[in-house]
Motif scaffolding. Sequence first.
Motif, short mmCIF file in Angstrom:
data_model
loop_
_atom_site.label_atom_id
_atom_site.label_comp_id
_atom_site.label_asym_id
_atom_site.label_seq_id
_atom_site.Cartn_x
_atom_site.Cartn_y
_atom_site.Cartn_z
N UNK B 107 43.33 -12.93 -16.42
CA UNK B 107 42.83 -11.61 -16.05
C UNK B 107 42.47 -11.63 -14.56
N UNK B 108 43.43 -11.28 -13.72
CA UNK B 108 43.25 -11.36 -12.27
C UNK B 108 42.03 -10.60 -11.77
N UNK B 109 41.70 -9.51 -12.44
CA UNK B 109 40.54 -8.73 -12.00
C UNK B 109 39.25 -9.52 -12.15
N UNK B 110 39.18 -10.31 -13.24
CA UNK B 110 37.99 -11.14 -13.43
C UNK B 110 37.92 -12.20 -12.33
N UNK B 111 39.06 -12.79 -12.04
CA UNK B 111 39.10 -13.82 -10.99
C UNK B 111 38.62 -13.24 -9.66
N UNK B 112 39.07 -12.02 -9.39
CA UNK B 112 38.69 -11.37 -8.15
C UNK B 112 37.18 -11.12 -8.12
N UNK B 113 36.67 -10.60 -9.22
CA UNK B 113 35.24 -10.29 -9.29
C UNK B 113 34.38 -11.55 -9.13
N UNK B 114 34.81 -12.64 -9.76
CA UNK B 114 34.00 -13.85 -9.66
C UNK B 114 34.03 -14.40 -8.24
N UNK B 115 35.13 -14.17 -7.56
CA UNK B 115 35.24 -14.57 -6.17
C UNK B 115 34.22 -13.78 -5.33
N UNK B 116 34.15 -12.50 -5.62
CA UNK B 116 33.19 -11.64 -4.89
C UNK B 116 31.75 -12.06 -5.16
N UNK B 117 31.46 -12.34 -6.43
CA UNK B 117 30.09 -12.76 -6.79
C UNK B 117 29.73 -14.03 -6.04
N UNK B 118 30.67 -14.97 -6.00
CA UNK B 118 30.42 -16.23 -5.31
C UNK B 118 30.11 -16.00 -3.84
N UNK B 119 30.86 -15.09 -3.23
CA UNK B 119 30.66 -14.80 -1.81
C UNK B 119 29.26 -14.29 -1.52
N UNK B 120 28.79 -13.42 -2.40
CA UNK B 120 27.44 -12.88 -2.24
C UNK B 120 26.41 -14.01 -2.14
N UNK B 121 26.65 -15.07 -2.90
CA UNK B 121 25.70 -16.19 -2.91
C UNK B 121 26.11 -17.32 -1.96
N UNK B 122 27.10 -17.04 -1.11
CA UNK B 122 27.60 -18.04 -0.18
C UNK B 122 27.98 -19.31 -0.92
N UNK B 123 28.61 -19.12 -2.06
CA UNK B 123 28.98 -20.24 -2.91
C UNK B 123 30.50 -20.42 -2.81
N UNK B 124 30.93 -21.67 -2.62
CA UNK B 124 32.35 -21.96 -2.45
C UNK B 124 32.90 -22.51 -3.77
N UNK B 125 33.67 -21.71 -4.47
CA UNK B 125 34.18 -22.11 -5.78
C UNK B 125 35.26 -23.17 -5.64
N UNK B 126 35.13 -24.26 -6.39
CA UNK B 126 36.26 -25.17 -6.40
C UNK B 126 36.99 -25.11 -7.73
N UNK B 127 36.28 -24.76 -8.78
CA UNK B 127 36.96 -24.46 -10.05
C UNK B 127 36.00 -23.70 -10.94
N UNK B 128 36.50 -23.25 -12.07
CA UNK B 128 35.61 -22.53 -12.96
C UNK B 128 36.06 -22.69 -14.40
N UNK B 129 35.20 -22.30 -15.31
CA UNK B 129 35.58 -22.25 -16.72
C UNK B 129 35.08 -20.95 -17.29
N UNK B 130 35.92 -20.35 -18.07
CA UNK B 130 35.55 -19.07 -18.66
C UNK B 130 36.11 -19.11 -20.07
N UNK B 131 35.21 -19.19 -21.04
CA UNK B 131 35.66 -19.30 -22.42
C UNK B 131 34.94 -18.29 -23.30
N UNK B 132 35.71 -17.65 -24.14
CA UNK B 132 35.14 -16.71 -25.10
C UNK B 132 35.16 -17.37 -26.46
N UNK B 133 34.00 -17.43 -27.13
CA UNK B 133 33.93 -18.01 -28.46
C UNK B 133 33.72 -16.91 -29.48
N UNK B 134 34.39 -16.99 -30.59
CA UNK B 134 34.22 -15.97 -31.62
C UNK B 134 35.25 -16.14 -32.70
#
Lengths: 142, 142
Positions: B107-134
């Motif tokens: 979901x490219x939009x989620x990737x984009x949004x998380x990039x923006x959130x990281x920027x707000x916190x001056x955080x440099x993402x090197x990787x991520x995990x996103x898992x939905x359980x259900x």
Amino acid sequence: MDRVRIFSDYLERKGLKTTNQRNVILKAFLNSRSHCSTEDLYLKLRKKHPRIGYATVHRTLKLLAESGIAIEQHFGDGQARFEPARADGHHDHMVCIKCGLIIEFEEPQIEELQKQVAEVHHFKISNHRHELYGFCFRCADK
Amino acid sequence: MDRVRIFSDYLERKGLKTTNQRNVILKAFLNSRSHCSTEDLYLKLRKKHPRIGYATVHRTLKLLAESGIAIEQHFGDGQARFEPARADGHHDHMVCIKCGLIIEFEEPQIEELQKQVAEVHHFKISNHRHELYGFCFRCADK
DNA sequence: TTAGATATTGAAACTGGTTTTCAATATCTT
DNA sequence: AAGATATTGAAAACCAGTTTCAATATCTAA
């Protein structure tokens, strides 16, 4: 309703007993810095309550998670961390892989999008984890 | 360039050696169903190569992850799983907590949004995990 | 091609967080 | 207050993962 009461009610519903240790651990947990591990809490408690065992701390944290008072997190260092659940709802985490700093974030648009993605797959979300790993502002500079 | 070659090159760059076991494990891994654990792959290999040890399988999977050929996943059951990295980029997972089914999503939009959130916190993402359980479509019904 | 240097292997031991066991103790019910 | 039941703490067990080590394989340089 305060969380000591919520916990007692939860225990009663489950046919479990309210004990001194459980209350002490609950209070210490609520006063602790967030994201503490069993070890963290056990060591902290030890000062005032040297007779409380590690197993009891861990069992109680599990109960707190079951009752909804605590949220259990796994940030990939092989050690569970617990944080008090917040009234103001869900949040996710950025974890600095250099200094260990944990930053919380909340992004309703992401939540909405993941809900939509789940629907496409006829998947019923019961919970999720979303963690960003990288370098915090302080560690990124170097 | 095929992945056997990519792996040899990686090993050479690191001053490591190309061995029979490593090649056998790499091939078995590439042919395996995705998201297999060390145990899974070890048991599978055992039939044709009973002399390859668990430790070697695990060490090789780690090397594959380091070299970028494999992606290591942790879905909270306390056991690492590995999947072949895809040319078509990153994806995340939905995990059925009843039957274990793993659904991949992107979901490219989620990737984009998380990039923006990281920027707000001056955080440099090197990787991520996103898992939905259900519950997957099949298990949700019951 | 071969000898020497170095890395790898497999089995078994070890690690570290977590969970379980068990006999002693505390809590709850009536 | 007694009986039934759950909890406790210490120690042992658990389990995926990692490390150790002596034997073996690979690689390099002559």
